[in-house]
Write a protein that holds these residues in place. Structure first.
Motif, PDB file in Angstrom:
ATOM      1  N   GLU A 148       0.785  -1.230   0.000  1.00 32.91           N
ATOM      2  CA  GLU A 148       0.000   0.000   0.000  1.00 32.91           C
ATOM      3  C   GLU A 148       0.821   1.288   0.000  1.00 32.91           C
ATOM      4  OE1 GLU A 148      -2.604  -0.635   3.284  1.00 32.91           O
ATOM      5  OE2 GLU A 148      -3.849  -2.085   2.196  1.00 32.91           O
ATOM      6  N   GLY A 149       2.017   1.287   0.532  1.00 33.03           N
ATOM      7  CA  GLY A 149       2.831   2.492   0.539  1.00 33.03           C
ATOM      8  C   GLY A 149       3.832   2.470  -0.593  1.00 33.03           C
ATOM      9  N   LEU A 150       4.801   3.413  -0.556  1.00 31.14           N
ATOM     10  CA  LEU A 150       5.930   3.413  -1.482  1.00 31.14           C
ATOM     11  C   LEU A 150       5.434   3.355  -2.926  1.00 31.14           C
ATOM     12  CD1 LEU A 150       8.083   0.934   0.643  1.00 31.14           C
ATOM     13  CD2 LEU A 150       8.283   3.418   0.605  1.00 31.14           C
ATOM     14  N   CYS A 151       5.897   2.388  -3.710  1.00 27.05           N
ATOM     15  CA  CYS A 151       5.449   2.301  -5.109  1.00 27.05           C
ATOM     16  C   CYS A 151       3.963   1.996  -5.212  1.00 27.05           C
ATOM     17  CB  CYS A 151       6.255   1.236  -5.853  1.00 27.05           C
ATOM     18  SG  CYS A 151       7.926   1.742  -6.304  1.00 27.05           S
ATOM     19  N   GLY A 152       3.402   1.302  -4.217  1.00 28.00           N
ATOM     20  CA  GLY A 152       1.973   1.024  -4.242  1.00 28.00           C
ATOM     21  C   GLY A 152       1.137   2.282  -4.188  1.00 28.00           C
ATOM     22  N   ALA A 153       1.600   3.283  -3.426  1.00 29.51           N
ATOM     23  CA  ALA A 153       0.884   4.553  -3.348  1.00 29.51           C
ATOM     24  C   ALA A 153       1.066   5.376  -4.620  1.00 29.51           C
ATOM     25  CB  ALA A 153       1.365   5.342  -2.134  1.00 29.51           C
ATOM     26  N   GLN A 154       2.256   5.284  -5.215  1.00 31.70           N
ATOM     27  CA  GLN A 154       2.559   6.058  -6.417  1.00 31.70           C
ATOM     28  C   GLN A 154       1.975   5.427  -7.670  1.00 31.70           C
ATOM     29  OE1 GLN A 154       4.220   9.027  -6.564  1.00 31.70           O
ATOM     30  NE2 GLN A 154       4.280   9.075  -4.328  1.00 31.70           N
ATOM     31  N   PRO A 188       6.891   2.473   7.697  1.00 25.99           N
ATOM     32  CA  PRO A 188       7.829   3.600   7.728  1.00 25.99           C
ATOM     33  C   PRO A 188       8.307   3.873   9.155  1.00 25.99           C
ATOM     34  CG  PRO A 188       5.873   4.129   6.438  1.00 25.99           C
ATOM     35  CD  PRO A 188       5.575   2.859   7.154  1.00 25.99           C
ATOM     36  N   LEU A 189       9.555   4.257   9.289  1.00 24.43           N
ATOM     37  CA  LEU A 189      10.178   4.496  10.595  1.00 24.43           C
ATOM     38  C   LEU A 189      10.652   5.932  10.689  1.00 24.43           C
ATOM     39  CD1 LEU A 189      12.375   1.254  10.677  1.00 24.43           C
ATOM     40  CD2 LEU A 189      10.191   1.603  11.878  1.00 24.43           C
ATOM     41  N   GLU A 190      10.321   6.580  11.797  1.00 20.41           N
ATOM     42  CA  GLU A 190      10.820   7.922  12.076  1.00 20.41           C
ATOM     43  C   GLU A 190      12.114   7.891  12.879  1.00 20.41           C
ATOM     44  OE1 GLU A 190       9.630  10.947  11.041  1.00 20.41           O
ATOM     45  OE2 GLU A 190       8.335   9.756   9.738  1.00 20.41           O
ATOM     46  N   HIS A 191      12.377   6.731  13.480  1.00 24.42           N
ATOM     47  CA  HIS A 191      13.584   6.550  14.278  1.00 24.42           C
ATOM     48  C   HIS A 191      14.195   5.200  13.922  1.00 24.42           C
ATOM     49  CE1 HIS A 191      12.303   9.970  16.732  1.00 24.42           C
ATOM     50  NE2 HIS A 191      11.105   9.398  16.772  1.00 24.42           N
ATOM     51  N   ALA A 192      15.494   5.083  14.054  1.00 22.67           N
ATOM     52  CA  ALA A 192      16.158   3.813  13.770  1.00 22.67           C
ATOM     53  C   ALA A 192      15.641   2.724  14.700  1.00 22.67           C
ATOM     54  CB  ALA A 192      17.667   3.971  13.918  1.00 22.67           C
ATOM     55  N   SER A 193      15.494   1.525  14.160  1.00 22.57           N
ATOM     56  CA  SER A 193      14.930   0.387  14.887  1.00 22.57           C
ATOM     57  C   SER A 193      16.028  -0.595  15.257  1.00 22.57           C
ATOM     58  CB  SER A 193      13.880  -0.301  14.007  1.00 22.57           C
ATOM     59  OG  SER A 193      13.452  -1.519  14.567  1.00 22.57           O
ATOM     60  N   THR A 194      15.726  -1.459  16.214  1.00 20.61           N
ATOM     61  CA  THR A 194      16.635  -2.549  16.548  1.00 20.61           C
ATOM     62  C   THR A 194      16.414  -3.756  15.644  1.00 20.61           C
ATOM     63  OG1 THR A 194      15.080  -3.325  18.240  1.00 20.61           O
ATOM     64  CG2 THR A 194      16.837  -1.830  18.950  1.00 20.61           C
ATOM     65  N   LYS A 195      15.417  -3.674  14.746  1.00 16.10           N
ATOM     66  CA  LYS A 195      15.152  -4.730  13.776  1.00 16.10           C
ATOM     67  C   LYS A 195      15.786  -4.355  12.432  1.00 16.10           C
ATOM     68  CE  LYS A 195      10.673  -5.977  15.796  1.00 16.10           C
ATOM     69  NZ  LYS A 195       9.209  -6.097  15.507  1.00 16.10           N
ATOM     70  N   PRO A 196      15.936  -5.319  11.515  1.00 18.67           N
ATOM     71  CA  PRO A 196      16.475  -4.998  10.184  1.00 18.67           C
ATOM     72  C   PRO A 196      15.654  -3.914   9.491  1.00 18.67           C
ATOM     73  CG  PRO A 196      16.471  -7.368  10.520  1.00 18.67           C
ATOM     74  CD  PRO A 196      15.726  -6.775  11.679  1.00 18.67           C
ATOM     75  N   MET A 197      16.346  -2.998   8.855  1.00 15.69           N
ATOM     76  CA  MET A 197      15.699  -1.865   8.186  1.00 15.69           C
ATOM     77  C   MET A 197      16.158  -1.797   6.739  1.00 15.69           C
ATOM     78  SD  MET A 197      16.204   1.047  11.142  1.00 15.69           S
ATOM     79  CE  MET A 197      17.940   0.618  11.350  1.00 15.69           C
ATOM     80  N   ARG A 198      15.395  -1.034   5.963  1.00 14.43           N
ATOM     81  CA  ARG A 198      15.716  -0.839   4.558  1.00 14.43           C
ATOM     82  C   ARG A 198      15.444   0.625   4.204  1.00 14.43           C
ATOM     83  NH1 ARG A 198      18.284  -5.518   2.466  1.00 14.43           N
ATOM     84  NH2 ARG A 198      18.667  -4.982   0.305  1.00 14.43           N
ATOM     85  N   LEU A 199      16.362   1.232   3.492  1.00  8.99           N
ATOM     86  CA  LEU A 199      16.132   2.557   2.915  1.00  8.99           C
ATOM     87  C   LEU A 199      15.651   2.340   1.490  1.00  8.99           C
ATOM     88  CD1 LEU A 199      16.336   5.650   2.924  1.00  8.99           C
ATOM     89  CD2 LEU A 199      18.729   5.406   2.211  1.00  8.99           C
ATOM     90  N   LEU A 200      14.467   2.866   1.168  1.00 11.76           N
ATOM     91  CA  LEU A 200      13.871   2.682  -0.153  1.00 11.76           C
ATOM     92  C   LEU A 200      13.625   4.045  -0.780  1.00 11.76           C
ATOM     93  CD1 LEU A 200      12.187   0.482   1.972  1.00 11.76           C
ATOM     94  CD2 LEU A 200      11.839  -0.494  -0.294  1.00 11.76           C
ATOM     95  N   VAL A 201      14.002   4.174  -2.061  1.00  6.02           N
ATOM     96  CA  VAL A 201      13.907   5.448  -2.761  1.00  6.02           C
ATOM     97  C   VAL A 201      13.370   5.212  -4.168  1.00  6.02           C
ATOM     98  CG1 VAL A 201      15.165   7.476  -3.578  1.00  6.02           C
ATOM     99  CG2 VAL A 201      15.883   6.348  -1.457  1.00  6.02           C
ATOM    100  N   ALA A 202      12.520   6.131  -4.620  1.00  8.38           N
ATOM    101  CA  ALA A 202      12.115   6.191  -6.031  1.00  8.38           C
ATOM    102  C   ALA A 202      12.230   7.633  -6.470  1.00  8.38           C
ATOM    103  CB  ALA A 202      10.694   5.687  -6.220  1.00  8.38           C
TER     104      ALA A 202
END
Length: 287
Positions: A113-119, A254-268
């Motif tokens: 639903e977010g990211l490319c799904g929203a676009q 989406p994260l506003e703060h760094a998490s202790t779980k695996p994260m991904r930076l996604l860009v379009a």
């Protein structure tokens, strides 16, 4: 290598291949590059037989997108695949994949639903529908996808889990790391849309992402790091940014703060006629 375009001969060939052992599927839309061939090589290492699908799927293109312009190079693609030892190319026509009266689709909530799904509304419905059909047509034991489209990978895994697909089961959907050019740009069929100047400018994307990740991993503000990424892309020649988000790597929250779980930076982001996507891993924050 055999190439087929309709279901009846496909089913016969698949039955023969499955008798020879484990069968892997690499779904593609063609216009193959080294990233696709890396998937094929990984498939060869994991399975006894390899099938590659080539199908420009109209269901995942929205109005005004590049369905008609998307490069179609079947003869060239088949030559590359034969050189890599592929056993079967499944290149269905649109009519074979979506016969007259076709009326069924798959929608995956949450991760789509977010990211490319929203676009790109409806894009991941088209992806989920065609991949589910490919799984049923080819009956692979495993399937391989590039990590460059991380959201697509998440959608396909969610679909396989929710629908109890056994061919392949969710744990047999393999993500293969993104293959990059020497300057860091992720390989993509859409890179062909770039002029030489735009291609040189496009290297700003991975560079800005790496800088943002380094900033976040040092403990800096996530919104500030993403804002600096936006500035760097626009200064580097990109004309607009669809999104730049730090997300939970599994559920894409989406994260506003760094998490202790695996994260991904996604860009379009857009440059010239191309909309380029990329993603990179971000190390979890220390608890």
């Amino acid at each position: 290598m055999q190439t087929v375009h309709s279901l009846d001969p496909l089913r016969n060939l698949v039955a023969d291949l499955r008798q020879a052992g484990k069968l892997a599927l690499v779904p593609t839309m063609g216009a193959l590059h080294e990233g696709h061939l890396t998937l094929v090589r990984e498939a060869r290492a994991r399975a006894d037989r390899v099938a590659v699908s080539i199908f420009v799927n109209p269901l995942q293109f929205g109005a005004g997108e590049d369905l008609d312009a998307y490069p179609r190079q079947l003869e060239r693609d088949c030559a590359l695949l034969e050189a890599e030892g592929v056993d079967l190319v499944w290149g269905p026509t649109v009519e074979a994949m979506y016969p007259q009266g076709f009326a069924t689709g798959i929608s995956v909530s949450g991760v789509s639903e977010g990211l490319c799904g929203a676009q790109r509304p409806g894009h991941f419905d088209g992806v989920a529908t065609v991949v589910c059909k490919l799984f049923h047509q080819v009956l692979p034991d495993l399937a391989l996808f590039g990590e460059k489209d991380w959201q697509q990978l998440a959608v396909i895994r969610r679909m396989a889990r929710d629908l109890d697909l056994t061919r392949p089961h969710v744990d047999r959907i393999i993500g293969v790391p993104t293959v990059r050019e020497a300057d860091g740009l992720a390989m993509s069929s859409r890179n062909a849309y770039l002029t030489p100047q735009q291609r040189a400018q496009a290297a700003a994307l991975p560079a800005a992402m790496r800088q943002a990740i380094a900033t976040i991993e040092r403990g800096a503000s996530v919104p500030a790091a993403l804002a600096a990424l936006d500035v760097a892309l626009l200064a580097g020649g990109f004309t607009s940014i669809d999104y730049a988000r730090l997300c939970d790597a599994e559920n894409l929250t989406p994260l506003e703060h760094a998490s202790t779980k695996p994260m991904r930076l996604l860009v379009a982001a857009r440059i010239g006629k191309a909309r380029l996507i990329d993603n990179m891993a971000v190390q979890p924050a220390r608890s």
